[in-house]
Design a protein around this motif. Structure first.
Motif, mmCIF file in Angstrom:
data_model
loop_
_atom_site.group_PDB
_atom_site.id
_atom_site.type_symbol
_atom_site.label_atom_id
_atom_site.label_comp_id
_atom_site.label_asym_id
_atom_site.label_seq_id
_atom_site.Cartn_x
_atom_site.Cartn_y
_atom_site.Cartn_z
ATOM 1 N N GLY A 1 46.892 62.623 31.969
ATOM 2 C CA GLY A 1 45.653 61.859 32.032
ATOM 3 C C GLY A 1 45.295 61.166 30.730
ATOM 4 N N GLN A 2 46.117 61.318 29.684
ATOM 5 C CA GLN A 2 45.817 60.662 28.410
ATOM 6 C C GLN A 2 46.742 59.480 28.128
ATOM 7 O OE1 GLN A 2 45.697 64.123 25.661
ATOM 8 N NE2 GLN A 2 43.505 63.676 25.496
ATOM 9 N N ARG A 3 47.219 58.858 29.183
ATOM 10 C CA ARG A 3 48.096 57.693 29.036
ATOM 11 C C ARG A 3 47.411 56.600 28.211
ATOM 12 N NH1 ARG A 3 50.829 54.025 33.792
ATOM 13 N NH2 ARG A 3 51.441 52.341 32.404
ATOM 14 N N ASP A 4 46.091 56.435 28.412
ATOM 15 C CA ASP A 4 45.349 55.418 27.667
ATOM 16 C C ASP A 4 45.465 55.627 26.161
ATOM 17 O OD1 ASP A 4 43.790 57.770 28.120
ATOM 18 O OD2 ASP A 4 41.973 56.692 27.554
ATOM 19 N N LEU A 5 45.454 56.898 25.723
ATOM 20 C CA LEU A 5 45.616 57.177 24.287
ATOM 21 C C LEU A 5 47.017 56.819 23.815
ATOM 22 C CD1 LEU A 5 43.735 60.548 23.686
ATOM 23 C CD2 LEU A 5 43.061 58.242 22.968
ATOM 24 N N SER A 6 48.014 57.135 24.621
ATOM 25 C CA SER A 6 49.384 56.773 24.275
ATOM 26 C C SER A 6 49.509 55.265 24.099
ATOM 27 C CB SER A 6 50.360 57.260 25.350
ATOM 28 O OG SER A 6 51.671 56.817 25.064
ATOM 29 N N ASP A 7 48.987 54.518 25.067
ATOM 30 C CA ASP A 7 49.053 53.058 25.003
ATOM 31 C C ASP A 7 48.278 52.512 23.805
ATOM 32 O OD1 ASP A 7 50.589 53.041 27.319
ATOM 33 O OD2 ASP A 7 48.895 52.555 28.636
ATOM 34 N N ARG A 8 47.102 53.065 23.556
ATOM 35 C CA ARG A 8 46.264 52.600 22.439
ATOM 36 C C ARG A 8 46.969 52.801 21.100
ATOM 37 N NH1 ARG A 8 40.297 53.044 20.629
ATOM 38 N NH2 ARG A 8 39.859 52.898 22.838
ATOM 39 N N PHE A 9 47.522 53.999 20.886
ATOM 40 C CA PHE A 9 48.142 54.303 19.601
ATOM 41 C C PHE A 9 49.552 53.721 19.458
ATOM 42 C CE2 PHE A 9 44.609 57.203 19.421
ATOM 43 C CZ PHE A 9 44.285 57.228 18.074
ATOM 44 N N ALA A 10 50.100 53.202 20.565
ATOM 45 C CA ALA A 10 51.409 52.543 20.510
ATOM 46 C C ALA A 10 51.280 51.108 19.994
ATOM 47 C CB ALA A 10 52.062 52.541 21.890
ATOM 48 N N GLY B 1 44.985 47.227 14.559
ATOM 49 C CA GLY B 1 43.782 47.325 15.377
ATOM 50 C C GLY B 1 43.026 48.620 15.162
ATOM 51 N N PRO B 2 41.836 48.679 15.722
ATOM 52 C CA PRO B 2 40.972 49.863 15.578
ATOM 53 C C PRO B 2 41.339 50.955 16.588
ATOM 54 C CG PRO B 2 39.818 48.159 16.784
ATOM 55 C CD PRO B 2 41.173 47.590 16.416
ATOM 56 N N LYS B 3 42.411 51.666 16.324
ATOM 57 C CA LYS B 3 42.919 52.656 17.273
ATOM 58 C C LYS B 3 41.944 53.807 17.522
ATOM 59 C CE LYS B 3 47.696 51.754 16.009
ATOM 60 N NZ LYS B 3 48.932 52.334 15.451
ATOM 61 N N PHE B 4 41.153 54.173 16.531
ATOM 62 C CA PHE B 4 40.263 55.331 16.661
ATOM 63 C C PHE B 4 38.875 54.991 17.196
ATOM 64 C CE2 PHE B 4 43.469 57.511 14.248
ATOM 65 C CZ PHE B 4 43.321 58.848 14.599
ATOM 66 N N ASP B 5 38.570 53.699 17.398
ATOM 67 C CA ASP B 5 37.250 53.328 17.917
ATOM 68 C C ASP B 5 36.990 54.009 19.251
ATOM 69 O OD1 ASP B 5 36.820 51.769 15.732
ATOM 70 O OD2 ASP B 5 36.785 49.848 16.803
ATOM 71 N N GLY B 6 35.936 54.825 19.310
ATOM 72 C CA GLY B 6 35.550 55.513 20.533
ATOM 73 C C GLY B 6 36.429 56.689 20.919
ATOM 74 N N VAL B 7 37.362 57.078 20.054
ATOM 75 C CA VAL B 7 38.256 58.213 20.342
ATOM 76 C C VAL B 7 37.696 59.456 19.651
ATOM 77 C CG1 VAL B 7 40.576 59.164 20.054
ATOM 78 C CG2 VAL B 7 40.284 56.733 20.573
ATOM 79 N N PRO B 8 37.242 60.433 20.425
ATOM 80 C CA PRO B 8 36.697 61.642 19.803
ATOM 81 C C PRO B 8 37.810 62.521 19.216
ATOM 82 C CG PRO B 8 36.487 61.760 22.204
ATOM 83 C CD PRO B 8 37.109 60.438 21.881
ATOM 84 N N TRP B 9 37.543 63.036 18.019
ATOM 85 C CA TRP B 9 38.484 63.935 17.346
ATOM 86 C C TRP B 9 37.715 64.838 16.411
ATOM 87 C CZ3 TRP B 9 39.155 63.687 11.970
ATOM 88 C CH2 TRP B 9 38.635 62.555 11.334
ATOM 89 N N ARG B 10 38.406 65.907 16.010
ATOM 90 C CA ARG B 10 37.842 66.832 15.023
ATOM 91 C C ARG B 10 38.924 67.113 13.985
ATOM 92 N NH1 ARG B 10 39.893 69.868 19.105
ATOM 93 N NH2 ARG B 10 40.787 71.901 18.607
ATOM 94 N N PRO B 11 38.516 67.494 12.779
ATOM 95 C CA PRO B 11 39.526 67.778 11.762
ATOM 96 C C PRO B 11 40.164 69.160 11.950
ATOM 97 C CG PRO B 11 37.334 68.019 10.838
ATOM 98 C CD PRO B 11 37.162 67.523 12.247
ATOM 99 N N ALA B 12 41.463 69.223 11.749
ATOM 100 C CA ALA B 12 42.162 70.508 11.714
ATOM 101 C C ALA B 12 41.798 71.200 10.393
ATOM 102 C CB ALA B 12 43.672 70.282 11.813
ATOM 103 N N LYS B 13 42.314 72.383 10.182
ATOM 104 C CA LYS B 13 41.982 73.182 9.000
ATOM 105 C C LYS B 13 42.125 72.395 7.693
ATOM 106 C CE LYS B 13 43.721 77.317 8.901
ATOM 107 N NZ LYS B 13 44.588 78.492 8.702
ATOM 108 N N HIS B 14 43.166 71.569 7.602
ATOM 109 C CA HIS B 14 43.413 70.819 6.368
ATOM 110 C C HIS B 14 43.005 69.356 6.480
ATOM 111 C CE1 HIS B 14 45.446 74.307 4.705
ATOM 112 N NE2 HIS B 14 46.041 74.435 5.873
ATOM 113 N N GLY B 15 42.294 69.007 7.563
ATOM 114 C CA GLY B 15 41.691 67.688 7.681
ATOM 115 C C GLY B 15 42.353 66.682 8.599
#
Length: 171
Positions: free
Chosen positions: A86-95, A99-113
């Motif tokens: 179900g995350q095909r849209d992310l694959s296509d976006r980051f491929a 461009g602004p790949k992270f616009d509207g993409v929710p994420w959180r930092p891992a332990k080291h950022g």
């Protein structure tokens, strides 16, 4: 008695046919992410594999034409996000290049950022250990820092130039 075939004697292959046959190998789909400066960066990478349990290492093979990898490789850490069904849209976006790949993409930092994308099947936060030439790609060996998986989430897969999902048929 076996002898190694000299590189100059190896046959030239049709790259399109080679790519088509490689497509019969089903792979997962990952997005490699990092924060460089204050900006998150990332790219889709199909060439990802476990390498070693001791020491814990993985490898990925970014294209030498990648515009994101030269930036990501400068970060202290980066994250390999295994995309969920179900995350095909992310694959296509980051491929896409640029461009602004992270616009509207929710994420959180891992332990080291390094950025962990929301909803992924698994993620690995790593540090670049070594890089080797691999023809038109680079072979990046990464040392494991942290990882996690959502066992209830199925991965996004890629087979014969198409996205797919794993269908569970029971135990």
């Amino acid at each position: 008695m076996s002898t190694r075939l000299d590189r100059s004697a190896r046959s030239v292959v049709d790259t399109r046919a080679f790519r088509d046959v490689l497509g019969h190998f089903c792979s997962g789909v990952t997005v490699v992410t990092a924060v460089v400066g204050d900006e998150p960066v990332g790219f889709t990478c199909q060439s990802f594999s476990a390498l070693s349990l001791n020491p814990p290492q993985v490898l990925l093979c970014p294209s030498k034409r990648s515009t994101s990898w030269p930036t990501i490789r400068t970060a202290d850490t980066f994250c390999i996000n295994v995309l969920a069904a179900g995350q095909r849209d992310l694959s296509d976006r980051f491929a896409q290049s640029g461009g602004p790949k992270f616009d509207g993409v929710p994420w959180r930092p891992a332990k080291h950022g390094a950025p962990i994308l929301d909803g992924v099947a698994a993620w690995f936060e790593v540090a670049l250990g070594a890089e080797h030439d691999g023809g038109d790609h680079l072979i990046a060996v990464a040392d494991m820092l942290d990882f996690e998986a959502d066992s209830a989430t199925q991965p996004l897969v890629f087979h014969r130039s198409r996205y797919g999902e794993i269908v569970s048929t029971g135990s």
